[in-house]
Design a protein around this motif. Structure first.
Motif, mmCIF file in Angstrom:
data_model
loop_
_atom_site.group_PDB
_atom_site.id
_atom_site.type_symbol
_atom_site.label_atom_id
_atom_site.label_comp_id
_atom_site.label_asym_id
_atom_site.label_seq_id
_atom_site.Cartn_x
_atom_site.Cartn_y
_atom_site.Cartn_z
ATOM 1 N N ILE A 1 0.811 -1.526 -0.745
ATOM 2 C CA ILE A 1 0.451 -0.084 0.287
ATOM 3 C C ILE A 1 0.453 1.153 -0.034
ATOM 4 C CG2 ILE A 1 -1.320 1.162 1.296
ATOM 5 C CD1 ILE A 1 -2.707 -1.628 2.319
ATOM 6 N N SER A 2 0.529 1.978 -0.988
ATOM 7 C CA SER A 2 1.133 3.307 -1.452
ATOM 8 C C SER A 2 0.308 4.754 -0.434
ATOM 9 C CB SER A 2 1.949 3.564 -2.082
ATOM 10 O OG SER A 2 0.687 3.883 -3.281
ATOM 11 N N SER A 3 -0.198 4.289 -0.175
ATOM 12 C CA SER A 3 -1.802 5.115 0.139
ATOM 13 C C SER A 3 -2.185 5.184 0.929
ATOM 14 C CB SER A 3 -2.636 6.332 -1.106
ATOM 15 O OG SER A 3 -3.151 5.091 -1.558
ATOM 16 N N PHE A 4 -3.003 5.793 1.514
ATOM 17 C CA PHE A 4 -3.937 6.010 2.448
ATOM 18 C C PHE A 4 -5.758 6.612 2.355
ATOM 19 C CE2 PHE A 4 -0.212 5.013 5.683
ATOM 20 C CZ PHE A 4 -0.332 3.936 5.893
ATOM 21 N N PHE B 1 1.307 7.372 1.427
ATOM 22 C CA PHE B 1 2.115 6.838 2.422
ATOM 23 C C PHE B 1 3.321 7.947 3.788
ATOM 24 C CE2 PHE B 1 4.866 4.821 4.821
ATOM 25 C CZ PHE B 1 4.396 3.768 5.789
ATOM 26 N N CYS C 1 1.201 11.480 4.703
ATOM 27 C CA CYS C 1 1.073 11.028 6.115
ATOM 28 C C CYS C 1 1.865 10.799 6.998
ATOM 29 C CB CYS C 1 0.006 9.673 5.053
ATOM 30 S SG CYS C 1 -0.920 9.329 6.507
ATOM 31 N N TYR D 1 2.003 -2.749 5.126
ATOM 32 C CA TYR D 1 0.892 -2.941 4.548
ATOM 33 C C TYR D 1 0.952 -3.175 3.503
ATOM 34 C CZ TYR D 1 1.518 0.929 8.842
ATOM 35 O OH TYR D 1 1.682 1.652 9.874
ATOM 36 N N LYS E 1 -5.175 -2.764 4.394
ATOM 37 C CA LYS E 1 -5.926 -2.282 4.573
ATOM 38 C C LYS E 1 -5.220 -1.191 4.811
ATOM 39 C CE LYS E 1 -6.144 -4.248 9.004
ATOM 40 N NZ LYS E 1 -6.288 -4.659 10.500
ATOM 41 N N ASN E 2 -6.451 0.228 4.784
ATOM 42 C CA ASN E 2 -5.934 1.595 3.891
ATOM 43 C C ASN E 2 -6.360 2.485 4.125
ATOM 44 O OD1 ASN E 2 -7.463 0.916 2.068
ATOM 45 N ND2 ASN E 2 -5.645 2.499 0.594
ATOM 46 N N CYS F 1 -3.659 12.217 9.760
ATOM 47 C CA CYS F 1 -2.499 11.031 9.956
ATOM 48 C C CYS F 1 -2.807 10.918 11.368
ATOM 49 C CB CYS F 1 -1.555 10.414 9.310
ATOM 50 S SG CYS F 1 -1.715 10.355 7.103
ATOM 51 N N VAL G 1 -2.815 4.786 12.235
ATOM 52 C CA VAL G 1 -1.520 4.828 11.433
ATOM 53 C C VAL G 1 -1.290 3.258 11.681
ATOM 54 C CG1 VAL G 1 0.727 4.528 9.565
ATOM 55 C CG2 VAL G 1 -1.552 6.645 10.471
ATOM 56 N N LEU H 1 -2.913 -0.713 11.024
ATOM 57 C CA LEU H 1 -3.410 -1.162 9.499
ATOM 58 C C LEU H 1 -2.335 -1.452 9.085
ATOM 59 C CD1 LEU H 1 -4.909 2.519 7.924
ATOM 60 C CD2 LEU H 1 -6.009 0.710 8.899
#
Length: 301
Positions: A10-13, A95, A98, A169, A172-173, A180, A185, A188
């Motif tokens: 995962i590179s973003s939330f 990410f 954040c 990660y 889940k994001n 944030c 964080v 997750l």
């Protein structure tokens, strides 16, 4: 169970905003924007007034100026993304961005707590040992206390994003908040987060216990000195100089205590209440969320 390697990293939330009130985000953004403008305008006026008025070039007002600048920094760390979620549906956040937002929010809030301690010390010296006020709280000492507050906060918060960077990660994001926050964080991550949780709660508790302890000690000494004064007018004047600082302390720490207690004994309080309450006084949210989420996890385990 599928191996984590089958999932992309995962590179973003995704920041939800205020859970349960998504339909009202557009309207909620209006008072948030007004509060942001008022905070920036009010703090700017304080800073300019202190700078332009020579009679205000005193330690108490220097600390107040630092506090105003720090409050503006907190507002800039939180509000822009919050308004983007409310008005532009900009829920995604990279990410690394954040982690940067999390770092600055927590750092500025610990700085604010330290400045409140410095202001309490200022009032203690002014009331309990007034003859030594100018020799103790020199300009050099005020600068050192300000730099010390920044250094402490920087070093205490720095391990948080570094420890998070080592976590994987995968699945889940979604963060049920408008910004944030450390524990949100950490929860997750697709790995054991005991170290992160332990460090987060130790920082939150150490800051609150130490700073509130020092502030309480200062005011106990102040009250002892005040009630030894023979003149009622002198007692009222001495207490009056502390009124603004006491109000600032209550505004700063009430959200933390509220969230801590409601997470612990008020399990039926919806998450939206915690988030809306934290918007009123953003400076309290790192402590309130870290302590609150930790207590909730302990209750569920």
């Amino acid at each position: 169970m599928a191996d984590n390697s089958t999932y992309p990293y995962i590179s973003s939330f995704f920041l939800v905003g205020i859970p349960g009130l998504q339909a009202f985000h557009c309207w909620i953004g209006i008072p948030v924007c007004l509060l942001l403008v008022l905070a920036l305008l009010g703090n700017s006026i304080i800073i300019l007034t202190i700078k332009l008025e020579p009679s205000l070039h005193q330690p108490m007002y220097f600390f107040l100026c630092m506090l105003a600048m720090n409050d503006m920094a907190i507002a800039f760390s939180v509000a822009p993304k919050m308004l983007g979620i409310f008005w532009l549906e900009a829920h995604g956040i990279d990410f690394n961005i954040c982690l940067a937002q999390m770092y600055f929010i927590h750092t500025f809030c610990i700085i604010e707590s330290a400045l409140l301690v410095a202001m309490a010390f200022d009032r203690y010296v002014a009331i309990c040992i007034p003859l030594r006020y100018t020799t103790i709280l020199t300009t050099t000492m005020v600068i050192k206390m300000g730099l010390g507050s920044m250094t402490r906060a920087t070093l205490m918060v720095l391990p948080c994003p570094l420890l998070i960077k080592r976590l994987p990660y995968y699945t889940k994001n979604v963060i049920n908040h408008t910004y944030c926050e450390h524990m949100a964080v950490v929860k997750l991550a697709s790995a054991n987060t005991l170290i992160n949780r332990a460090y987060g709660i130790s920082v939150a508790l150490s800051v609150m216990v130490l700073d509130l302890g020092l502030i309480a000690t200062s005011y106990i000494k102040i009250l002892q000195a005040v009630f030894q004064l023979s003149s009622q007018n002198a007692r009222s004047k001495a207490l009056g100089t502390c009124a603004a600082h006491v109000c600032t302390i209550l505004v700063s720490y009430t959200p933390a205590l509220f969230s801590f207690l409601t997470h612990r004994i008020g399990k039926k309080v919806p998450p939206s209440v915690h988030i809306i309450f934290s918007k009123c006084v953003p400076s309290g949210t790192p402590y309130s969320q870290s302590l609150g989420i930790w207590c909730q996890d302990q209750a569920n385990s």
